[in-house]
Scaffold this active site. Structure first.
Site, short mmCIF file in Angstrom:
data_model
loop_
_atom_site.label_atom_id
_atom_site.label_comp_id
_atom_site.label_asym_id
_atom_site.label_seq_id
_atom_site.Cartn_x
_atom_site.Cartn_y
_atom_site.Cartn_z
N TRP A 45 0.85 -1.20 0.00
CA TRP A 45 0.00 0.00 0.00
C TRP A 45 0.89 1.24 0.00
O TRP A 45 1.98 1.23 0.62
CB TRP A 45 -0.90 0.03 1.24
CG TRP A 45 -2.30 -0.42 0.98
CD1 TRP A 45 -3.38 0.37 0.74
CD2 TRP A 45 -2.79 -1.78 0.95
NE1 TRP A 45 -4.51 -0.40 0.57
CE2 TRP A 45 -4.18 -1.73 0.67
CE3 TRP A 45 -2.21 -3.03 1.09
CZ2 TRP A 45 -4.97 -2.86 0.57
CZ3 TRP A 45 -3.00 -4.16 0.98
CH2 TRP A 45 -4.36 -4.07 0.71
N TRP A 47 0.66 4.69 1.14
CA TRP A 47 1.11 5.49 2.29
C TRP A 47 1.64 4.61 3.40
O TRP A 47 2.50 5.03 4.18
CB TRP A 47 0.09 6.55 2.72
CG TRP A 47 -1.14 6.21 3.49
CD1 TRP A 47 -1.91 5.10 3.38
CD2 TRP A 47 -1.78 7.03 4.49
NE1 TRP A 47 -2.98 5.18 4.22
CE2 TRP A 47 -2.94 6.35 4.92
CE3 TRP A 47 -1.50 8.28 5.05
CZ2 TRP A 47 -3.79 6.88 5.89
CZ3 TRP A 47 -2.36 8.82 6.02
CH2 TRP A 47 -3.49 8.12 6.42
N GLN A 123 -3.25 7.60 -2.68
CA GLN A 123 -3.36 7.77 -1.21
C GLN A 123 -2.54 8.98 -0.78
O GLN A 123 -1.77 9.53 -1.58
CB GLN A 123 -2.85 6.50 -0.51
CG GLN A 123 -3.93 5.50 -0.19
CD GLN A 123 -3.45 4.34 0.66
OE1 GLN A 123 -2.28 4.02 0.66
NE2 GLN A 123 -4.35 3.72 1.39
N ASP A 190 -10.63 5.65 5.12
CA ASP A 190 -11.72 5.18 4.27
C ASP A 190 -13.14 5.37 4.81
O ASP A 190 -14.00 5.91 4.16
CB ASP A 190 -11.55 3.68 4.00
CG ASP A 190 -10.12 3.33 3.65
OD1 ASP A 190 -9.32 4.25 3.39
OD2 ASP A 190 -9.80 2.14 3.65
N ARG A 224 -15.25 -3.35 10.70
CA ARG A 224 -14.98 -3.03 9.29
C ARG A 224 -16.18 -2.31 8.67
O ARG A 224 -17.26 -2.28 9.26
CB ARG A 224 -14.70 -4.33 8.52
CG ARG A 224 -13.45 -5.06 8.92
CD ARG A 224 -12.20 -4.45 8.32
NE ARG A 224 -12.21 -4.35 6.87
CZ ARG A 224 -11.28 -3.69 6.17
NH1 ARG A 224 -10.28 -3.09 6.77
NH2 ARG A 224 -11.34 -3.63 4.86
N TRP A 384 -12.32 3.77 10.98
CA TRP A 384 -11.95 5.19 11.13
C TRP A 384 -13.04 6.01 11.83
O TRP A 384 -13.01 7.24 11.80
CB TRP A 384 -11.67 5.79 9.75
CG TRP A 384 -10.39 5.29 9.16
CD1 TRP A 384 -10.24 4.26 8.26
CD2 TRP A 384 -9.06 5.76 9.43
NE1 TRP A 384 -8.91 4.08 7.96
CE2 TRP A 384 -8.16 5.00 8.66
CE3 TRP A 384 -8.54 6.76 10.25
CZ2 TRP A 384 -6.79 5.19 8.67
CZ3 TRP A 384 -7.17 6.97 10.27
CH2 TRP A 384 -6.31 6.18 9.48
N GLU A 427 -3.91 -2.66 14.05
CA GLU A 427 -4.11 -1.62 13.04
C GLU A 427 -4.68 -0.36 13.68
O GLU A 427 -4.25 0.74 13.40
CB GLU A 427 -5.08 -2.19 11.99
CG GLU A 427 -5.27 -1.32 10.77
CD GLU A 427 -6.27 -1.93 9.80
OE1 GLU A 427 -6.87 -2.99 10.13
OE2 GLU A 427 -6.45 -1.36 8.72
C1 9WN Z 1 -8.23 0.03 1.37
C2 9WN Z 1 -3.57 -0.79 4.31
C3 9WN Z 1 -4.76 0.13 4.16
C4 9WN Z 1 -4.46 1.56 4.66
C5 9WN Z 1 -5.72 2.41 4.73
C6 9WN Z 1 -6.76 1.67 5.57
C7 9WN Z 1 -7.04 0.30 4.95
C8 9WN Z 1 -7.84 -0.59 2.73
C9 9WN Z 1 -8.94 -1.53 3.17
O1 9WN Z 1 -5.84 -0.45 4.88
O2 9WN Z 1 -7.61 0.49 3.66
O3 9WN Z 1 -7.17 0.80 0.88
O4 9WN Z 1 -9.13 -2.54 2.49
O5 9WN Z 1 -9.61 -1.27 4.17
O6 9WN Z 1 -7.90 2.40 5.70
O7 9WN Z 1 -5.42 3.66 5.30
O8 9WN Z 1 -3.56 2.18 3.78
O9 9WN Z 1 -3.07 -0.74 5.63
#
Ligand code: 9WN
Length: 458
Positions: A45, A47, A123, A190, A224, A384, A427
Site C-alpha cells: 500500500w 502510504w 493515497q 476510508d 470493518r 476510522w 491496526e
Molecule cells: C483500502 C492498508 C490500508 C491503509 C488504509 C486503511 C485500509 C484498505 C482496506 O488499509 O484500507 O485501501 O481494504 O480497508 O484504511 O489507510 O492504507 O493498511
C-alpha cells in the site's frame, strides 16, 4: 532484510517493544517491499510504505530506500502513485478487490505495464517525508551511508516531483491548493464519517455479488465497513474504470468528488520535505520556485476550509458545493501543514486537548480518537469512526515538534509508546478499553513505534 542496527540500540525503557516491532517488519518483508499486514493486507500500500520506510530507516537505510524505490517503480505516466501494488504471490481469496478486479493496465494507457497490477486510485503523499527521513538517518551513520542515500535521492527526486505535480494539477484543476479525491480509499481514512454525506449521494447501480474476505481477518465484522459502504466503494471503482481512469472524464462525471483537507495538509508538509531534497540534489531553481508556490497555495487552501465555530478544518464536497461538517482528526490539518499563526495554533491545540479529543474523560490513554467522541458519527470500535490510529498520532507528534511544542509532542510520543507496549501492533485501537482492533501485526504501526523509540534517544 538485513538488520544493521540492533533494535537494542534504538530503545529507551521499551526494549522488548523495539525487538517486537523489528520482528513485525521482518515477518512482513517481501524482499524489496513490505506487506501492509500479513493476512488482511497482503499487498504493498502506498502510504503504508512511506511510514514503513520511516521505521526501516532505523534498521537498514538501504532497505528503507528500496521500499520507496519499489513503490515508485509502479508510478503511472501521469505521476500518480497507485494506492496498491498487487502482490502476484498473495494467497487466492485473501483480499478483495484484488488485482483481477482492478486490472487498470487494461483500461488506461497511463498505467505501468503489468503484472504486477496496480489499483487506479492514490493515497496521501507521505513519501517525500519518508525520503527525507532516510536522508537524515544516513546522516547519523556517516559519509558512506550518505553517499549511497545521495544516489537514492537523485533517483527518487524526479519521481516525487512528478507525484506532487500530479496532485497539484490533475487533482486540483481549480488551483485551490486542495487535493481532490475520487474515492474514500484515496483519503486513507476510508470509512470516516467525513465521507458519509458525500457517499450517501452516490447511487449504486447493478453490482454482481462479491466476497468480503476482509471480514475473515477481524474478530468482529462491525470493526470493518458495512455492506452499504462496500457497495458504494465498489461502485465508485467501477465508475473510475469506466472513465478509463481519465482524470478529465472523472472530474466531469464522477459522483464523489471531495477536497480532502488531511491529504492536502500532508502534501504541504511533504512539499517542504521535497524542497529540502531539491536542495540536496541541486534541482533547478524553477522546480524549487514551483514547490514553494505549492506550499503557499496549500496553506491558503486550508485557510479557506477553517470552521471558526468548530475550530477545525473541514473537507469540501465539490458535488454538493458545501463543507462536510464532521469532527475528526482530519480537522487538525492546519497543524499538520504547519506554520500557522499563533492564534490558529492555539485554537487547534485547545480543541486537541478538549474533551472533544484527547481530553475526553473516558479515554484509556490521552490520545486522539479518529472521530471525536462528541460527534454523532463516533463509533469506538469501528475502523476510522472512533478508534485511535498510531500513524495519525505519529503525524500529529511530528507536527507538534515542528510547531515548537516539544513538551506536548513528547507527551504524545510517550503515551503512544505506552499504548503500543500494552497492546501490540494492531491496526487501530479502541480508545476506551485500549484493545487492539482490525489487523494484527500491522507494519506501519510497528514502523512508527521504531521511530518513536529512536527519537527518545536523541
Ligand atoms: C483500502 C492498508 C490500508 C491503509 C488504509 C486503511 C485500509 C484498505 C482496506 O488499509 O484500507 O485501501 O481494504 O480497508 O484504511 O489507510 O492504507 O493498511
Amino acid at each position: 532484510m538485513q538488520v544493521k542496527t540492533s533494535p537494542r540500540e534504538i530503545l529507551g525503557e521499551h526494549e522488548g517493544l523495539a525487538a517486537r516491532a523489528s520482528e513485525v517488519l521482518r515477518q512482513n518483508d517481501m524482499g524489496g517491499w513490505t506487506r501492509a499486514a500479513p493476512n488482511l493486507y497482503p499487498h504493498q500500500w502506498s502510504w503504508d510504505s512511506a511510514f514503513i520506510a520511516i521505521g526501516l530507516a532505523h534498521l537498514d537505510v538501504r532497505r528503507a530506500a528500496l521500499e520507496l524505490r519499489t513503490l515508485f517503480a509502479h508510478q503511472w505516466k501521469t505521476g500518480k502513485v497507485p494506492h496498491i501494488v498487487f502482490n502476484p504471490k498473495a494467497p487466492p481469496h485473501s483480499y478483495y478487490p484484488g488485482a483481477d478486479h482492478w486490472a487498470c493496465a487494461a483500461v488506461s494507457p497511463d498505467a505501468p505495464p503489468a503484472p504486477p497490477y496496480t489499483s487506479c486510485l492514490s493515497q496521501p503523499p507521505v513519501h517525500a517525508i519518508a525520503a527525507w527521513h532516510i536522508w537524515e538517518a544516513s546522516g547519523r551513520e556517516g559519509e558512506a551511508s550518505l553517499s549511497s542515500t545521495r544516489v537514492f535521492l537523485h533517483d527518487i527526486y524526479p519521481r516525487l516531483f512528478a507525484w506532487h505535480r500530479y496532485l497539484t494539477t490533475f487533482r486540483d484543476p481549480e488551483s485551490s491548493g486542495l487535493v481532490t479525491i475520487y474515492h474514500p480509499w484515496e483519503s486513507g481514512t476510508d470509512n470516516s464519517p467525513r465521507w458519509d454525506a458525500a457517499l450517501a449521494a452516490v447511487e449504486v447501480g447493478d453490482l454482481p455479488p462479491y466476497p468480503r474476505y476482509d471480514l475473515q481477518h477481524v474478530d468482529d465484522p462491525s470493526q470493518r465497513p458495512t455492506k452499504a459502504d462496500y457497495d458504494r466503494y465498489l461502485w465508485l471503482v467501477r465508475l473510475v474504470k469506466m472513465a478509463g481512469c481519465d482524470e478529465g472524464t472523472i472530474y466531469r462525471s464522477h459522483p464523489f468528488l471531495v477536497k480532502d483537507v488531511l491529504s492536502s495538509a500532508i502534501l504541504v508538509t511533504a512539499n517542504e520535505a521535497l524542497l529540502d531534497i531539491a536542495r540536496v540534489v541541486g534541482a533547478p531553481d524553477g522546480d524549487r520556485e514551483l514547490i514553494a508556490e505549492w506550499i503557499e497555495r496549500g496553506r491558503r487552501g486550508l485557510d479557506e476550509c477553517w470552521d471558526p465555530d468548530l475550530k477545525l478544518c473541514l473537507d469540501y464536497d465539490l458535488r454538493a458545493a458545501k463543507p462536510l461538517r464532521v469532527r475528526t482528526v482530519a480537522g487538525f490539518a492546519p497543524l499538520i501543514a504547519g506554520r500557522q499563526s499563533p492564534e490558529r495554533l492555539e485554537a487547534l491545540l485547545e480543541v486537541l486537548d478538549s474533551p472533544a479529543f484527547m481530553g475526553h474523560p473516558e479515554l484509556r490513554w490521552p490520545l486522539p480518537p479518529s472521530t471525536s467522541p462528541q460527534d454523532l458519527g463516533f463509533r469506538p470500535l469501528s475502523y476510522w469512526r472512533g478508534p485511535i490510529w498510531p500513524i495519525v498520532n505519529w503525524l500529529l507528534w511530528r507536527s507538534l515538534l515542528r510547531a515548537g511544542k516539544s513538551e506536548r509532542a513528547e507527551h504524545l510520543r510517550r503515551m503512544s509508546l505506552e499504548q503500543l507496549s500494552d497492546g501490540g501492533f494492531g491496526e487501530y485501537v479502541d480508545p476506551f478499553a485500549a484493545e487492539p482492533l482490525g489487523s494484527t501485526r500491522q507494519s506501519w504501526t510497528a514502523a512508527v513505534a521504531l521511530d518513536w523509540l529512536a527519537n527518545g534517544l536523541r
